[in-house]
Write a protein that holds these residues in place. Structure first.
Motif, PDB file in Angstrom:
ATOM      1  N   VAL A  13     -18.853  49.077  37.030  1.00  0.00           N
ATOM      2  CA  VAL A  13     -18.793  50.303  37.833  1.00  0.00           C
ATOM      3  C   VAL A  13     -18.997  49.863  39.278  1.00  0.00           C
ATOM      4  N   VAL A  14     -18.036  50.159  40.127  1.00  0.00           N
ATOM      5  CA  VAL A  14     -18.105  49.690  41.518  1.00  0.00           C
ATOM      6  C   VAL A  14     -18.503  50.860  42.410  1.00  0.00           C
ATOM      7  N   GLY A  15     -19.746  50.861  42.876  1.00  0.00           N
ATOM      8  CA  GLY A  15     -20.279  51.961  43.687  1.00  0.00           C
ATOM      9  C   GLY A  15     -21.426  52.617  42.953  1.00  0.00           C
ATOM     10  N   ALA A  16     -22.657  52.422  43.486  1.00  0.00           N
ATOM     11  CA  ALA A  16     -23.848  52.977  42.814  1.00  0.00           C
ATOM     12  C   ALA A  16     -24.283  54.286  43.453  1.00  0.00           C
ATOM     13  N   GLY A  17     -23.302  55.129  43.810  1.00  0.00           N
ATOM     14  CA  GLY A  17     -23.606  56.500  44.230  1.00  0.00           C
ATOM     15  C   GLY A  17     -23.698  57.380  43.000  1.00  0.00           C
ATOM     16  N   PRO A  18     -23.816  58.698  43.187  1.00  0.00           N
ATOM     17  CA  PRO A  18     -23.960  59.574  42.017  1.00  0.00           C
ATOM     18  C   PRO A  18     -22.819  59.456  41.023  1.00  0.00           C
ATOM     19  N   TYR A  46     -27.751  54.394  45.108  1.00  0.00           N
ATOM     20  CA  TYR A  46     -27.764  55.858  45.278  1.00  0.00           C
ATOM     21  C   TYR A  46     -26.768  56.400  46.297  1.00  0.00           C
ATOM     22  N   GLY A  47     -25.978  55.563  46.978  1.00  0.00           N
ATOM     23  CA  GLY A  47     -24.904  56.061  47.838  1.00  0.00           C
ATOM     24  C   GLY A  47     -25.389  57.106  48.820  1.00  0.00           C
ATOM     25  N   LEU A  48     -24.658  58.215  48.892  1.00  0.00           N
ATOM     26  CA  LEU A  48     -24.972  59.248  49.891  1.00  0.00           C
ATOM     27  C   LEU A  48     -26.234  60.035  49.560  1.00  0.00           C
ATOM     28  N   LYS A  59     -36.054  67.541  48.429  1.00  0.00           N
ATOM     29  CA  LYS A  59     -35.803  67.951  47.044  1.00  0.00           C
ATOM     30  C   LYS A  59     -34.445  67.403  46.576  1.00  0.00           C
ATOM     31  N   ILE A  60     -33.477  67.464  47.457  1.00  0.00           N
ATOM     32  CA  ILE A  60     -32.152  66.943  47.068  1.00  0.00           C
ATOM     33  C   ILE A  60     -32.218  65.420  46.987  1.00  0.00           C
ATOM     34  N   GLN A  61     -32.922  64.813  47.934  1.00  0.00           N
ATOM     35  CA  GLN A  61     -33.077  63.344  47.876  1.00  0.00           C
ATOM     36  C   GLN A  61     -33.696  62.910  46.551  1.00  0.00           C
ATOM     37  N   VAL A  82     -23.186  43.330  46.938  1.00  0.00           N
ATOM     38  CA  VAL A  82     -21.953  42.648  46.532  1.00  0.00           C
ATOM     39  C   VAL A  82     -20.779  43.548  46.919  1.00  0.00           C
ATOM     40  N   ARG A  83     -19.909  43.026  47.787  1.00  0.00           N
ATOM     41  CA  ARG A  83     -18.749  43.814  48.220  1.00  0.00           C
ATOM     42  C   ARG A  83     -17.580  43.493  47.293  1.00  0.00           C
ATOM     43  N   VAL A  84     -17.264  44.447  46.435  1.00  0.00           N
ATOM     44  CA  VAL A  84     -16.121  44.216  45.541  1.00  0.00           C
ATOM     45  C   VAL A  84     -14.863  44.379  46.392  1.00  0.00           C
ATOM     46  N   GLY A  85     -13.970  43.420  46.278  1.00  0.00           N
ATOM     47  CA  GLY A  85     -12.806  43.372  47.169  1.00  0.00           C
ATOM     48  C   GLY A  85     -12.968  42.234  48.169  1.00  0.00           C
ATOM     49  N   ASN A 156     -21.365  72.004  56.021  1.00  0.00           N
ATOM     50  CA  ASN A 156     -22.788  71.640  55.892  1.00  0.00           C
ATOM     51  C   ASN A 156     -23.157  70.361  56.626  1.00  0.00           C
ATOM     52  N   VAL A 157     -22.198  69.415  56.779  1.00  0.00           N
ATOM     53  CA  VAL A 157     -22.536  68.196  57.521  1.00  0.00           C
ATOM     54  C   VAL A 157     -22.817  68.560  58.983  1.00  0.00           C
ATOM     55  N   ALA A 158     -22.013  69.487  59.535  1.00  0.00           N
ATOM     56  CA  ALA A 158     -22.263  69.951  60.915  1.00  0.00           C
ATOM     57  C   ALA A 158     -23.660  70.568  61.005  1.00  0.00           C
ATOM     58  N   ALA A 349     -13.744  57.531  39.797  1.00  0.00           N
ATOM     59  CA  ALA A 349     -14.596  58.722  39.636  1.00  0.00           C
ATOM     60  C   ALA A 349     -15.216  59.068  40.989  1.00  0.00           C
ATOM     61  N   GLY A 350     -15.585  60.335  41.145  1.00  0.00           N
ATOM     62  CA  GLY A 350     -16.276  60.771  42.367  1.00  0.00           C
ATOM     63  C   GLY A 350     -15.319  61.038  43.516  1.00  0.00           C
ATOM     64  N   TRP A 351     -15.822  60.856  44.726  1.00  0.00           N
ATOM     65  CA  TRP A 351     -15.019  61.212  45.908  1.00  0.00           C
ATOM     66  C   TRP A 351     -13.744  60.390  46.029  1.00  0.00           C
TER      67      TRP A 351
HETATM   68  C1  LIG Z   1     -23.509  63.737  55.292  1.00  0.00           C
HETATM   69  C2  LIG Z   1     -23.462  64.234  53.870  1.00  0.00           C
HETATM   70  C3  LIG Z   1     -24.502  65.019  53.399  1.00  0.00           C
HETATM   71  C4  LIG Z   1     -24.467  65.496  52.082  1.00  0.00           C
HETATM   72  N1  LIG Z   1     -25.487  66.275  51.651  1.00  0.00           N
HETATM   73  C5  LIG Z   1     -25.461  66.767  50.401  1.00  0.00           C
HETATM   74  C6  LIG Z   1     -26.509  67.593  49.934  1.00  0.00           C
HETATM   75  O1  LIG Z   1     -27.467  67.895  50.678  1.00  0.00           O
HETATM   76  N2  LIG Z   1     -26.450  68.051  48.638  1.00  0.00           N
HETATM   77  C7  LIG Z   1     -25.403  67.730  47.813  1.00  0.00           C
HETATM   78  O2  LIG Z   1     -25.395  68.144  46.643  1.00  0.00           O
HETATM   79  N3  LIG Z   1     -24.365  66.949  48.237  1.00  0.00           N
HETATM   80  C8  LIG Z   1     -24.381  66.464  49.502  1.00  0.00           C
HETATM   81  N4  LIG Z   1     -23.349  65.686  49.931  1.00  0.00           N
HETATM   82  C9  LIG Z   1     -22.249  65.364  48.996  1.00  0.00           C
HETATM   83  C10 LIG Z   1     -22.621  64.168  48.069  1.00  0.00           C
HETATM   84  O3  LIG Z   1     -23.282  63.193  48.829  1.00  0.00           O
HETATM   85  C11 LIG Z   1     -21.352  63.608  47.383  1.00  0.00           C
HETATM   86  O4  LIG Z   1     -20.874  64.618  46.500  1.00  0.00           O
HETATM   87  C12 LIG Z   1     -21.613  62.350  46.569  1.00  0.00           C
HETATM   88  O5  LIG Z   1     -22.434  61.422  47.239  1.00  0.00           O
HETATM   89  C13 LIG Z   1     -20.292  61.645  46.221  1.00  0.00           C
HETATM   90  O6  LIG Z   1     -20.612  60.637  45.302  1.00  0.00           O
HETATM   91  P1  LIG Z   1     -19.788  59.281  45.145  1.00  0.00           P
HETATM   92  O7  LIG Z   1     -20.562  58.491  44.159  1.00  0.00           O
HETATM   93  O8  LIG Z   1     -18.369  59.580  44.884  1.00  0.00           O
HETATM   94  O9  LIG Z   1     -19.834  58.572  46.603  1.00  0.00           O
HETATM   95  P2  LIG Z   1     -21.010  57.909  47.409  1.00  0.00           P
HETATM   96  O10 LIG Z   1     -22.262  58.673  47.294  1.00  0.00           O
HETATM   97  O11 LIG Z   1     -20.466  57.708  48.786  1.00  0.00           O
HETATM   98  O12 LIG Z   1     -21.241  56.475  46.738  1.00  0.00           O
HETATM   99  C14 LIG Z   1     -20.289  55.442  46.867  1.00  0.00           C
HETATM  100  C15 LIG Z   1     -21.001  54.103  46.768  1.00  0.00           C
HETATM  101  O13 LIG Z   1     -20.019  53.059  46.678  1.00  0.00           O
HETATM  102  C16 LIG Z   1     -20.451  51.951  47.434  1.00  0.00           C
HETATM  103  N5  LIG Z   1     -19.285  51.124  47.772  1.00  0.00           N
HETATM  104  C17 LIG Z   1     -18.264  51.471  48.579  1.00  0.00           C
HETATM  105  N6  LIG Z   1     -17.366  50.475  48.644  1.00  0.00           N
HETATM  106  C18 LIG Z   1     -17.826  49.466  47.850  1.00  0.00           C
HETATM  107  C19 LIG Z   1     -17.333  48.187  47.523  1.00  0.00           C
HETATM  108  N7  LIG Z   1     -16.180  47.715  47.998  1.00  0.00           N
HETATM  109  N8  LIG Z   1     -18.063  47.407  46.688  1.00  0.00           N
HETATM  110  C20 LIG Z   1     -19.248  47.848  46.188  1.00  0.00           C
HETATM  111  N9  LIG Z   1     -19.751  49.070  46.482  1.00  0.00           N
HETATM  112  C21 LIG Z   1     -19.043  49.891  47.289  1.00  0.00           C
HETATM  113  C22 LIG Z   1     -21.126  52.578  48.638  1.00  0.00           C
HETATM  114  O14 LIG Z   1     -22.020  51.693  49.300  1.00  0.00           O
HETATM  115  C23 LIG Z   1     -21.854  53.767  47.991  1.00  0.00           C
HETATM  116  O15 LIG Z   1     -23.166  53.418  47.611  1.00  0.00           O
HETATM  117  C24 LIG Z   1     -23.360  65.191  51.237  1.00  0.00           C
HETATM  118  C25 LIG Z   1     -22.318  64.397  51.725  1.00  0.00           C
HETATM  119  C26 LIG Z   1     -22.360  63.922  53.024  1.00  0.00           C
HETATM  120  C27 LIG Z   1     -21.227  63.080  53.544  1.00  0.00           C
END
Ligand SMILES: Cc1cc2nc3c(=O)[nH]c(=O)nc-3n(C[C@H](O)[C@H](O)[C@H](O)COP(=O)(O)OP(=O)(O)OC[C@H]3O[C@@H](n4cnc5c(N)ncnc54)[C@H](O)[C@@H]3O)c2cc1C
Length: 443
Positions: A13-18, A46-48, A59-61, A82-85, A156-158, A349-351
């Motif tokens: 799994v590449v990317g440890a966000g949600p 944990y990404g974003l 609470k969200i954190q 580790v930067r995949v790519g 919401n980002v604004a 998966a995800g964004w």
């Molecule tokens: C500014 C901001 C505030 C937000 N606030 C909220 C909030 O308050 N409540 C809420 O519910 N949602 C919020 N969101 C939305 C939420 O953060 C996203 O829905 C969610 O983080 C998307 O998850 P993801 O895993 O797709 O991406 P991300 O969370 O971006 O995770 C992607 C991960 O992939 C890693 N990655 C990228 N490229 C590589 C690579 N080449 N090799 C290895 N790793 C890599 C990154 O470092 C990152 O850790 C917010 C979004 C933003 C931009």
């Protein structure tokens, strides 16, 4: 046909966000024997949730606590930094794993596309977000010297950016912002922040819980121009038919009737203003708008607001991933139910799959859909040539990649928590990559 390999399915799994962590959870919770390696280009997971969610939203954190439970499962390994790519190419990943699931998020921001955008005081909101959240790649902390700041965008980002600008540093002192950020926030000279929406109040993308926080801000007057509250027919229809829009418009209307209290900072919500340009010679001195007549589709009258900084919060934009197809229109990887088009064994998966929309929770169902596709394909996946888990660490070590293991990250996590505790804060984030790595991997 049932899964017939004499070893567990190997998935990266590449990317440890949600999205990535929800996908890992679904994989190891499935009926098939699966082992998963979760990669992130940052030393921290944990990404974003760690680097996007505003520090005044603990609470969200705290969703990271739930995500942590997944990463602690024995079938998972974490490889941070580790930067995949780059450190590992797509070909390496294909050799090491039966399937690779990309959940790399959306790293880029959208430009304003107007003259003056290149002036030094005009920046993407994403940069400011990364800075206050202690992202290791963010620019270093600097004093906040502008008295008047514009935030372009009505989402919401604004609002996060505007809130972080008008909130007094003392009210952020218990959060997890890095020490240098807190010190810089103490120099913040801001008096007025203008959050500017192109369309009317019925079209604003703010959500009600975030809006309801604004009147609670200490020593901040919330200002809405009553002239902006005129609704044209399509706006009125939206108000009549959509409860969320109605709630937002009711809040704006209520605030437009409030007299200012004489607070030392003001947060202005402006609507019906299309950005024309950012003015200034060496630096930002003003923004200019074409003002729409509410009730009419026409923009005309030019309005100038003097500001010294501008933040563009009009959305995030995808960038191609090496070796993967890319749809420039949506900024995502083309896929069918998470299967990357024409690339068996690769998933998203995800964004990166559905674009920069939705809250953290939306990534769960999205990840589950992708994992369902992956598991349905399991028996026909091209098997990895080097499926031994030790082959991964051997390769990373041969390339001198200073990868961070789960235990390494726990060391940094504990350090940040104890440093925060000693300062009466939830956590004190380390934002310097070298320092992070030094704590993760002490010599
Ligand atoms: C500014 C901001 C505030 C937000 N606030 C909220 C909030 O308050 N409540 C809420 O519910 N949602 C919020 N969101 C939305 C939420 O953060 C996203 O829905 C969610 O983080 C998307 O998850 P993801 O895993 O797709 O991406 P991300 O969370 O971006 O995770 C992607 C991960 O992939 C890693 N990655 C990228 N490229 C590589 C690579 N080449 N090799 C290895 N790793 C890599 C990154 O470092 C990152 O850790 C917010 C979004 C933003 C931009």
């Amino acid at each position: 046909m049932a899964y017939q390999m004499d070893r567990p399915l190997r998935v990266a799994v590449v990317g440890a966000g949600p999205a990535g962590i929800y996908a890992a959870d679904a994989l190891v919770g499935s009926d098939l024997p699966v082992t998963v390696d979760v990669y992130d280009r940052l030393p921290a997971p944990y990404g974003l949730v760690r680097y996007g969610v505003a520090p005044d939203h603990p609470k969200i954190q705290s969703i990271s606590e739930k995500l942590r439970l997944v990463l602690e499962r024995p079938e998972l390994r974490f490889f941070g930094n580790v930067r995949v790519g780059e450190d590992l190419a797509l070909d390496d990943m294909r050799r090491l794993y039966d399937a690779v699931l990309f959940s790399t998020g959306i790293p880029g921001h959208r430009d304003l596309g107007v003259a003056g955008e290149e002036l030094p005081g005009c920046q993407p909101a994403a940069d400011f977000v990364s800075w206050y959240n202690g992202h290791p790649d963010a620019l270093p902390a600097r004093p906040l010297e502008s008295e008047r700041v514009a935030v372009i965008g009505a989402g919401n980002v604004a609002l996060d950016v505007a809130r972080m600008l008008v909130t007094h540093a003392d009210d952020l002192a218990s959060t997890d912002v890095p020490d240098a950020v807190l010190a810089a926030l103490r120099t913040n000279k801001v008096t007025d922040v203008y959050v500017v929406g192109r369309r009317g109040p019925a079209y604003a993308k703010f959500t009600a819980p975030e809006l309801r926080e604004l009147p609670e801000l200490v020593d901040v007057d919330l200002i809405v121009d009553p002239d902006d509250m005129v609704l044209d027919e399509p706006s009125q229809q939206l108000v009549d038919t959509n409860r969320k829009v109605r709630t937002n418009v009711n809040l704006f209307t209520e605030w437009s009737k409030r007299p200012p209290t004489g607070a030392s900072r003001r947060l202005h919500l402006l609507f019906w203003r299309k950005l024309k340009d950012v003015a200034g010679s060496d630096d930002v001195s003003a923004i200019r708008f074409e003002r729409a007549q509410p009730g009419s589709a026409h923009f005309g009258e030019i309005e100038t607001i003097e500001v010294q900084s501008v933040f563009a919060a009009i959305g995030y934009e995808g960038q191609p991933l090496p070796g993967l197809p890319f749809d420039p229109a949506s900024g995502t990887v083309p896929h069918t139910a998470g299967r990357v088009i024409d690339m068996p064994g690769l998933y998203v998966a995800g964004w990166v799959k559905r674009g920069p929309i939705g809250v953290i929770g939306n990534n769960k169902a999205d990840a589950v859909e992708t994992v369902r596709s992956l598991l349905a394909d399991a028996e026909s996946l091209p098997p990895a040539a080097s499926p031994d888990p030790a082959a991964v660490t051997a390769l990373l070590e041969s390339r001198h990649v200073p990868y961070v293991t789960w235990n390494d990250w726990l060391r940094l996590d504990a350090h940040e928590l104890s440093r925060g505790e000693s300062q009466g804060r939830t956590r004190s984030k380390i934002n310097d990559r070298t320092e992070m790595l030094g704590i993760c991997r002490p010599v």
